[in-house]
Design an enzyme around this catalytic site. Structure first.
Site, mmCIF file in Angstrom:
data_model
loop_
_atom_site.group_PDB
_atom_site.id
_atom_site.type_symbol
_atom_site.label_atom_id
_atom_site.label_comp_id
_atom_site.label_asym_id
_atom_site.label_seq_id
_atom_site.Cartn_x
_atom_site.Cartn_y
_atom_site.Cartn_z
ATOM 1 N N ARG A 20 0.836 -1.211 0.000
ATOM 2 C CA ARG A 20 0.000 0.000 0.000
ATOM 3 C C ARG A 20 0.872 1.263 0.000
ATOM 4 N NH1 ARG A 20 -0.449 4.667 2.634
ATOM 5 N NH2 ARG A 20 -0.015 3.618 4.594
ATOM 6 N N ASP A 21 1.542 1.537 1.094
ATOM 7 C CA ASP A 21 2.298 2.793 1.194
ATOM 8 C C ASP A 21 3.436 2.809 0.183
ATOM 9 O OD1 ASP A 21 2.921 5.283 2.141
ATOM 10 O OD2 ASP A 21 3.626 4.640 4.103
ATOM 11 N N HIS A 212 5.821 4.803 12.509
ATOM 12 C CA HIS A 212 5.801 4.659 11.041
ATOM 13 C C HIS A 212 6.837 5.656 10.504
ATOM 14 C CE1 HIS A 212 3.307 4.278 7.173
ATOM 15 N NE2 HIS A 212 4.082 5.319 6.910
ATOM 16 N N HIS A 214 9.583 7.083 7.701
ATOM 17 C CA HIS A 214 10.142 7.146 6.343
ATOM 18 C C HIS A 214 11.619 7.491 6.503
ATOM 19 C CE1 HIS A 214 6.390 7.099 3.756
ATOM 20 N NE2 HIS A 214 5.920 7.044 4.984
ATOM 21 N N CYS A 245 5.260 9.367 -0.501
ATOM 22 C CA CYS A 245 3.856 9.711 -0.300
ATOM 23 C C CYS A 245 3.481 10.659 -1.427
ATOM 24 C CB CYS A 245 3.640 10.368 1.052
ATOM 25 S SG CYS A 245 1.921 10.893 1.260
HETATM 26 P P1 HMG Z 1 -12.784 14.547 -2.657
HETATM 27 O O1 HMG Z 1 -12.498 14.837 -4.097
HETATM 28 O O2 HMG Z 1 -12.794 15.677 -1.683
HETATM 29 O O3 HMG Z 1 -14.139 13.701 -2.421
HETATM 30 O O4 HMG Z 1 -11.749 13.436 -2.177
HETATM 31 P P2 HMG Z 1 -15.584 13.749 -2.993
HETATM 32 O O5 HMG Z 1 -16.428 13.140 -1.922
HETATM 33 O O6 HMG Z 1 -15.894 15.126 -3.522
HETATM 34 O O7 HMG Z 1 -15.501 12.709 -4.220
HETATM 35 C C1 HMG Z 1 -14.795 12.979 -5.400
HETATM 36 C C2 HMG Z 1 -14.853 11.752 -6.295
HETATM 37 O O8 HMG Z 1 -14.190 10.657 -5.655
HETATM 38 C C3 HMG Z 1 -16.277 11.284 -6.576
HETATM 39 O O9 HMG Z 1 -16.255 10.693 -7.867
HETATM 40 C C4 HMG Z 1 -16.486 10.217 -5.540
HETATM 41 O O10 HMG Z 1 -17.451 9.247 -5.910
HETATM 42 C C5 HMG Z 1 -15.113 9.559 -5.491
HETATM 43 P P3 HMG Z 1 -16.743 11.508 -9.175
HETATM 44 O O11 HMG Z 1 -18.163 11.909 -8.869
HETATM 45 O O12 HMG Z 1 -15.817 12.690 -9.286
HETATM 46 O O13 HMG Z 1 -16.576 10.498 -10.269
HETATM 47 N N1 HMG Z 1 -14.819 8.927 -4.211
HETATM 48 C C6 HMG Z 1 -14.299 7.692 -4.102
HETATM 49 N N2 HMG Z 1 -13.954 6.765 -5.027
HETATM 50 C C7 HMG Z 1 -13.449 5.595 -4.573
HETATM 51 N N3 HMG Z 1 -13.257 5.342 -3.253
HETATM 52 C C8 HMG Z 1 -13.595 6.237 -2.319
HETATM 53 C C9 HMG Z 1 -14.130 7.469 -2.720
HETATM 54 N N4 HMG Z 1 -14.550 8.554 -2.067
HETATM 55 C C10 HMG Z 1 -14.975 9.439 -2.979
HETATM 56 N N5 HMG Z 1 -13.388 5.955 -1.032
HETATM 57 C C11 HMG Z 1 -11.015 11.627 -0.788
HETATM 58 C C12 HMG Z 1 -11.732 12.971 -0.839
HETATM 59 C C13 HMG Z 1 -10.716 11.327 0.671
HETATM 60 C C14 HMG Z 1 -11.896 10.549 -1.384
HETATM 61 C C15 HMG Z 1 -9.694 11.764 -1.592
HETATM 62 O O14 HMG Z 1 -8.993 12.884 -1.139
HETATM 63 C C16 HMG Z 1 -8.822 10.545 -1.473
HETATM 64 O O15 HMG Z 1 -9.180 9.463 -1.943
HETATM 65 N N6 HMG Z 1 -7.632 10.688 -0.864
HETATM 66 C C17 HMG Z 1 -6.739 9.574 -0.647
HETATM 67 C C18 HMG Z 1 -5.367 10.052 -0.447
HETATM 68 C C19 HMG Z 1 -4.435 8.898 -0.159
HETATM 69 O O16 HMG Z 1 -4.758 7.742 -0.329
HETATM 70 N N7 HMG Z 1 -3.207 9.261 0.277
HETATM 71 C C20 HMG Z 1 -2.195 8.316 0.581
HETATM 72 C C21 HMG Z 1 -2.437 7.560 1.835
HETATM 73 S S1 HMG Z 1 -2.011 8.470 3.337
HETATM 74 C C22 HMG Z 1 -0.377 8.109 3.578
HETATM 75 O O17 HMG Z 1 0.251 7.565 2.726
HETATM 76 C C23 HMG Z 1 0.237 8.421 4.905
HETATM 77 C C24 HMG Z 1 0.444 7.204 5.777
HETATM 78 O O18 HMG Z 1 1.246 6.240 5.106
HETATM 79 C C25 HMG Z 1 1.119 7.582 7.076
HETATM 80 C C26 HMG Z 1 2.371 8.426 6.883
HETATM 81 O O19 HMG Z 1 3.252 8.097 6.084
HETATM 82 O O20 HMG Z 1 2.451 9.431 7.586
HETATM 83 C C27 HMG Z 1 -0.896 6.544 6.125
HETATM 84 MG MG MG Z 2 3.587 6.399 4.995
#
Ligand code: HMG
Ligand code: MG
Length: 304
Positions: A20-21, A212, A214, A245
């Site tokens: 995933r990450d 966690h 990096h 990220c």
């Molecule tokens: P948004 O654009 O504000 O949301 O995104 P929305 O509700 O306006 O929806 C926009 C579109 O996304 C719509 O589709 C929704 O249906 C769809 P459209 O009408 O445009 O075709 N949608 C989805 N589709 C699939 N699955 C869903 C979903 N939700 C809405 N769950 C949202 C808000 C949170 C969805 C977006 O910002 C997002 O998906 N972000 C994910 C970011 C991410 O994954 N980042 C990486 C992980 S975090 C990380 O790596 C850190 C960590 O490792 C710890 C560390 O290192 O510190 C954990």
């Molecule tokens: Mg991370």
């Protein structure tokens, strides 16, 4: 002032976040079959927790779009937890439909990062998690929590440990069984890490916290050792040091699982993981990505 070290734990749980990450950050297409092979190689190496994918918007993180297919095809080994990220109720429901038994919600300690990563404020993100927690409880699903940018933010710079503690406490209070503190950009040092766990540990039991790290500044192994001295015994790591990220410019890979295991083996700390099998899993995915491994241990091992 740092308090005296806690006794080192006899057992550490590693949470493998590479599929995933690690892979979320890859621009090149990676087939479902390659992802499945990676997850199965990791479980075969003895990892008891593997974060397989994310149920997030494919517009935001295209690489995670096939997560449901990956879940459908992995060989589920008894005793292994296969987790996934869910940013909202939609993601939770998709995860549930894919047979996921444990999800992770992710918040940030920095407002700017929260906006870039999940398009809402910290408090809005916590509100979004409330229905996930309720649905998870109804369905018998455990929820892990993440806090990003705990030792620095790419947009805001320094982050106060008290701010991290406030977000971690909220996640714990809403029902996350464990809260993982993420040094998303890898700028943390051993001293800052110890101080962080002292501050957060006053709000959330240390047994419920994970680290966690990096490795952007090459400090991750030192920070893990510092965390062990603070009584932390769960760490996230990524096979072959995959990762970064998408919303943290300059964030290099996660700490490599092979390197963390080498550290823990040297300290006589039990993990149940086989280093040789782990190195082979890292070699396989590095070949798929046509890139040298990011693990120093695997590089040294492969050179002899
Ligand atoms: P948004 O654009 O504000 O949301 O995104 P929305 O509700 O306006 O929806 C926009 C579109 O996304 C719509 O589709 C929704 O249906 C769809 P459209 O009408 O445009 O075709 N949608 C989805 N589709 C699939 N699955 C869903 C979903 N939700 C809405 N769950 C949202 C808000 C949170 C969805 C977006 O910002 C997002 O998906 N972000 C994910 C970011 C991410 O994954 N980042 C990486 C992980 S975090 C990380 O790596 C850190 C960590 O490792 C710890 C560390 O290192 O510190 C954990
Ligand atoms: Mg991370």
């Amino acid at each position: 002032m740092l308090l005296s070290p806690q006794p080192l734990p006899t057992h550490v749980r590693l949470v493998e976040v590479g599929p995933r990450d690690g892979l979320q950050n890859e621009a090149q297409p990676i087939s479902v079959a390659d992802k499945v092979q990676l997850v199965d190689a990791l479980s075969a190496a003895g990892l008891s927790y593997i974060e397989v994918g994310s149920f997030v918007s494919p517009k935001w993180v295209p690489q995670m779009a096939g997560s449901a297919e990956v879940f459908a095809q992995i060989q589920r080994k008894p005793g292994v937890t296969y987790g996934a990220l869910a940013p909202n109720l939609r993601g939770f429901e998709d995860a549930l439909a894919a047979g996921v038994k444990e999800v992770a919600v992710f918040a940030a300690a920095s407002e700017a990062f929260s906006q870039r990563n999940i398009n809402c404020s910290i408090s809005e993100s916590l509100e979004r998690f409330a229905p996930i927690m309720a649905a998870a409880k109804q369905n018998g699903i455990s929820v892990r929590g993440y806090v990003s940018c705990v030792l620095g933010c790419p947009y805001e710079g320094e982050i106060a440990p008290a701010q991290v503690a406030a977000v971690a406490r909220e996640l714990y209070a809403m029902g996350c069984y464990e809260v993982s503190l993420g040094d998303t950009i890898g700028t943390g040092t051993a001293g800052a890490t110890r101080h962080l766990f002292e501050v957060v540990g006053a709000q959330v039991p240390r047994a419920k916290l994970a680290g966690h790290f990096h490795d952007t500044y090459g400090q991750a192994i030192a920070n893990i050792y510092a965390s062990l001295l603070e009584g932390i015994n769960v760490f996230d790591s990524s096979i072959a040091g995959l990762g970064g990220c998408p919303y943290a410019k300059g964030a290099s890979g996660n700490v490599a699982t092979e390197d963390v295991l080498y550290l823990l083996n040297g300290l006589g700390i039990e993990t149940g993981i086989d280093l040789d099998a782990l190195i082979r899993a890292g070699q396989q995915i590095s070949q798929v990505l046509r890139r040298a491994t990011g693990s120093r241990v695997a590089k040294a091992h492969n050179a002899v």
